[in-house]
Design a protein around this motif. Sequence first.
Motif, PDB file in Angstrom:
ATOM      1  N   SER A   5       0.815  -1.215   0.000  1.00 59.55           N
ATOM      2  CA  SER A   5       0.000   0.000   0.000  1.00 59.55           C
ATOM      3  C   SER A   5       0.847   1.263   0.000  1.00 59.55           C
ATOM      4  CB  SER A   5      -0.949  -0.001   1.195  1.00 59.55           C
ATOM      5  OG  SER A   5      -0.215  -0.225   2.377  1.00 59.55           O
ATOM      6  N   GLY A   6       1.956   1.229   0.775  1.00 51.66           N
ATOM      7  CA  GLY A   6       2.816   2.419   0.814  1.00 51.66           C
ATOM      8  C   GLY A   6       3.990   2.253  -0.106  1.00 51.66           C
ATOM      9  N   MET A   7       3.713   1.887  -1.359  1.00 49.05           N
ATOM     10  CA  MET A   7       4.746   1.347  -2.239  1.00 49.05           C
ATOM     11  C   MET A   7       6.022   2.169  -2.362  1.00 49.05           C
ATOM     12  SD  MET A   7       4.269  -0.363  -5.931  1.00 49.05           S
ATOM     13  CE  MET A   7       3.221  -1.648  -5.347  1.00 49.05           C
ATOM     14  N   THR A   8       5.931   3.480  -2.344  1.00 42.86           N
ATOM     15  CA  THR A   8       7.164   4.255  -2.530  1.00 42.86           C
ATOM     16  C   THR A   8       7.668   4.854  -1.216  1.00 42.86           C
ATOM     17  OG1 THR A   8       5.830   6.155  -3.160  1.00 42.86           O
ATOM     18  CG2 THR A   8       6.714   4.836  -4.940  1.00 42.86           C
ATOM     19  N   GLN A   9       6.980   4.543  -0.138  1.00 46.26           N
ATOM     20  CA  GLN A   9       7.350   5.107   1.157  1.00 46.26           C
ATOM     21  C   GLN A   9       8.739   4.627   1.587  1.00 46.26           C
ATOM     22  OE1 GLN A   9       4.576   4.057   4.140  1.00 46.26           O
ATOM     23  NE2 GLN A   9       5.405   5.437   5.675  1.00 46.26           N
ATOM     24  N   ASP A  10       9.601   5.559   1.979  1.00 46.15           N
ATOM     25  CA  ASP A  10      10.935   5.238   2.494  1.00 46.15           C
ATOM     26  C   ASP A  10      11.827   4.524   1.482  1.00 46.15           C
ATOM     27  OD1 ASP A  10      10.242   6.383   4.941  1.00 46.15           O
ATOM     28  OD2 ASP A  10       9.432   4.494   5.688  1.00 46.15           O
ATOM     29  N   LEU A  11      11.457   4.548   0.234  1.00 46.00           N
ATOM     30  CA  LEU A  11      12.312   3.939  -0.784  1.00 46.00           C
ATOM     31  C   LEU A  11      13.035   5.051  -1.529  1.00 46.00           C
ATOM     32  CD1 LEU A  11      10.063   1.077  -2.240  1.00 46.00           C
ATOM     33  CD2 LEU A  11      11.705   0.984  -0.362  1.00 46.00           C
ATOM     34  N   ASP A  12      14.326   4.858  -1.700  1.00 47.73           N
ATOM     35  CA  ASP A  12      15.178   5.884  -2.295  1.00 47.73           C
ATOM     36  C   ASP A  12      15.576   5.432  -3.709  1.00 47.73           C
ATOM     37  OD1 ASP A  12      17.052   7.818  -2.801  1.00 47.73           O
ATOM     38  OD2 ASP A  12      18.531   7.078  -1.355  1.00 47.73           O
ATOM     39  N   TYR A  13      15.005   6.076  -4.718  1.00 49.88           N
ATOM     40  CA  TYR A  13      15.256   5.704  -6.113  1.00 49.88           C
ATOM     41  C   TYR A  13      16.305   6.612  -6.739  1.00 49.88           C
ATOM     42  CZ  TYR A  13      11.001   2.874  -5.986  1.00 49.88           C
ATOM     43  OH  TYR A  13      10.055   1.919  -5.665  1.00 49.88           O
ATOM     44  N   LYS A  14      17.162   6.020  -7.574  1.00 49.58           N
ATOM     45  CA  LYS A  14      18.062   6.850  -8.368  1.00 49.58           C
ATOM     46  C   LYS A  14      18.495   6.094  -9.610  1.00 49.58           C
ATOM     47  CE  LYS A  14      21.974   5.996  -5.314  1.00 49.58           C
ATOM     48  NZ  LYS A  14      22.524   6.764  -4.228  1.00 49.58           N
ATOM     49  N   MET A  15      18.920   6.838 -10.620  1.00 45.04           N
ATOM     50  CA  MET A  15      19.479   6.233 -11.826  1.00 45.04           C
ATOM     51  C   MET A  15      20.989   6.147 -11.662  1.00 45.04           C
ATOM     52  SD  MET A  15      17.516   5.154 -14.266  1.00 45.04           S
ATOM     53  CE  MET A  15      15.817   5.270 -14.818  1.00 45.04           C
ATOM     54  N   VAL A  16      21.526   4.971 -11.903  1.00 46.86           N
ATOM     55  CA  VAL A  16      22.966   4.730 -11.817  1.00 46.86           C
ATOM     56  C   VAL A  16      23.447   4.362 -13.211  1.00 46.86           C
ATOM     57  CG1 VAL A  16      24.711   3.153 -10.884  1.00 46.86           C
ATOM     58  CG2 VAL A  16      22.814   3.934  -9.424  1.00 46.86           C
ATOM     59  N   LEU A  17      24.554   4.946 -13.658  1.00 47.16           N
ATOM     60  CA  LEU A  17      25.066   4.619 -14.985  1.00 47.16           C
ATOM     61  C   LEU A  17      25.879   3.334 -14.935  1.00 47.16           C
ATOM     62  CD1 LEU A  17      26.052   8.093 -16.463  1.00 47.16           C
ATOM     63  CD2 LEU A  17      23.918   6.812 -16.708  1.00 47.16           C
ATOM     64  N   GLY A  18      25.413   2.331 -15.682  1.00 45.29           N
ATOM     65  CA  GLY A  18      26.096   1.048 -15.750  1.00 45.29           C
ATOM     66  C   GLY A  18      27.084   1.012 -16.910  1.00 45.29           C
ATOM     67  N   ALA A  19      27.467  -0.183 -17.320  1.00 49.34           N
ATOM     68  CA  ALA A  19      28.425  -0.369 -18.421  1.00 49.34           C
ATOM     69  C   ALA A  19      27.935   0.350 -19.669  1.00 49.34           C
ATOM     70  CB  ALA A  19      28.622  -1.851 -18.700  1.00 49.34           C
ATOM     71  N   GLY A  20      28.835   1.073 -20.340  1.00 47.51           N
ATOM     72  CA  GLY A  20      28.466   1.782 -21.565  1.00 47.51           C
ATOM     73  C   GLY A  20      27.501   2.923 -21.340  1.00 47.51           C
ATOM     74  N   GLY A  21      27.364   3.361 -20.070  1.00 46.51           N
ATOM     75  CA  GLY A  21      26.482   4.498 -19.772  1.00 46.51           C
ATOM     76  C   GLY A  21      25.003   4.178 -19.750  1.00 46.51           C
ATOM     77  N   VAL A  22      24.646   2.895 -19.716  1.00 48.04           N
ATOM     78  CA  VAL A  22      23.229   2.516 -19.676  1.00 48.04           C
ATOM     79  C   VAL A  22      22.656   2.853 -18.292  1.00 48.04           C
ATOM     80  CG1 VAL A  22      21.602   0.566 -19.742  1.00 48.04           C
ATOM     81  CG2 VAL A  22      23.469   0.693 -21.395  1.00 48.04           C
ATOM     82  N   PRO A  23      21.573   3.650 -18.231  1.00 46.55           N
ATOM     83  CA  PRO A  23      21.005   4.010 -16.927  1.00 46.55           C
ATOM     84  C   PRO A  23      20.293   2.818 -16.273  1.00 46.55           C
ATOM     85  CG  PRO A  23      19.702   4.977 -18.699  1.00 46.55           C
ATOM     86  CD  PRO A  23      20.867   4.284 -19.354  1.00 46.55           C
ATOM     87  N   LEU A  24      20.612   2.578 -15.001  1.00 46.72           N
ATOM     88  CA  LEU A  24      20.030   1.463 -14.262  1.00 46.72           C
ATOM     89  C   LEU A  24      19.163   2.010 -13.130  1.00 46.72           C
ATOM     90  CD1 LEU A  24      23.305  -0.650 -14.001  1.00 46.72           C
ATOM     91  CD2 LEU A  24      21.445  -0.958 -15.665  1.00 46.72           C
ATOM     92  N   ASN A  25      17.878   1.694 -13.168  1.00 46.99           N
ATOM     93  CA  ASN A  25      16.922   2.156 -12.160  1.00 46.99           C
ATOM     94  C   ASN A  25      17.182   1.400 -10.852  1.00 46.99           C
ATOM     95  OD1 ASN A  25      14.574   3.445 -11.129  1.00 46.99           O
ATOM     96  ND2 ASN A  25      13.358   1.629 -11.607  1.00 46.99           N
TER      97      ASN A  25
END
Length: 243
Positions: A5-25
């Motif tokens: 129910s509180g799906m995004t509560q207290d969750l910290d999201y960011k995009m991280v650049l992986g191999a070859g600059g591919v963004p990883l959620n």
Amino acid sequence: GMSFSGMTQDLDYKMVLGAGGVPLNTVEAGDKTKPGILLIHGFGQSQNSFQAQLESVELTRDFHLVAFDLRGHGNSGKPWKPEDYKNSKIWADDVVAVMDATGLQKAVVVGWSFGGFVVANLVEHYGTARIRGINLVGSAAGLLEANFAPPANAEAAKAMADNRTRQVSGSIYENIKAAKAGGGFLTAQPGNASWQDLAYAGNLLLLPYVRTALTGRHLDNRAVLPKINVPTVITRGSVDGVI
């Protein structure tokens, strides 16, 4: 149960650049000063497979949890070229990028299904320096013979093969039907409705051209087995017909 129910509560999201600059959620939960657990999802799924763990009061109290969408999956980048999925080092580099960006010096690494192969890729290229322990969940991880047997039940094997054909169809209608059916293959009994929705979404977010590129992946990791020198737990469903 899992309400999410509180799906995004207290969750910290960011995009991280992986191999070859591919963004990883990437998502983090829990106490960042506590020991780390890195959760790697299965084929056609996403970090949302671990929603119950990310929202667990006990786990987030005692651990720093990190999960991410593999390249080509979920909300991560979906490169066009098949070579962006082929080499095992690409997958290992993605994991290291996520660990570096989230401050995981050393973690227990959990690999579910296809995620187990990614764990093997990490060990192949980086050893176990960053790994406290491994949990392979419903995954042979390529550590056994190269081609493990398909489901013993011929009917199930045919249903899965037919579904794979629909998954790579140019028809979005066929993709949707296959994504719904594919979610049903993940559990012996239908899962909690919220989890089923997430499984369905995960399948649909793995686009046909990425699925096709991933079929060319090198999955034989038998040479990696002697390099695994950390505590390892293998978790398998008692009625899992594939593993």
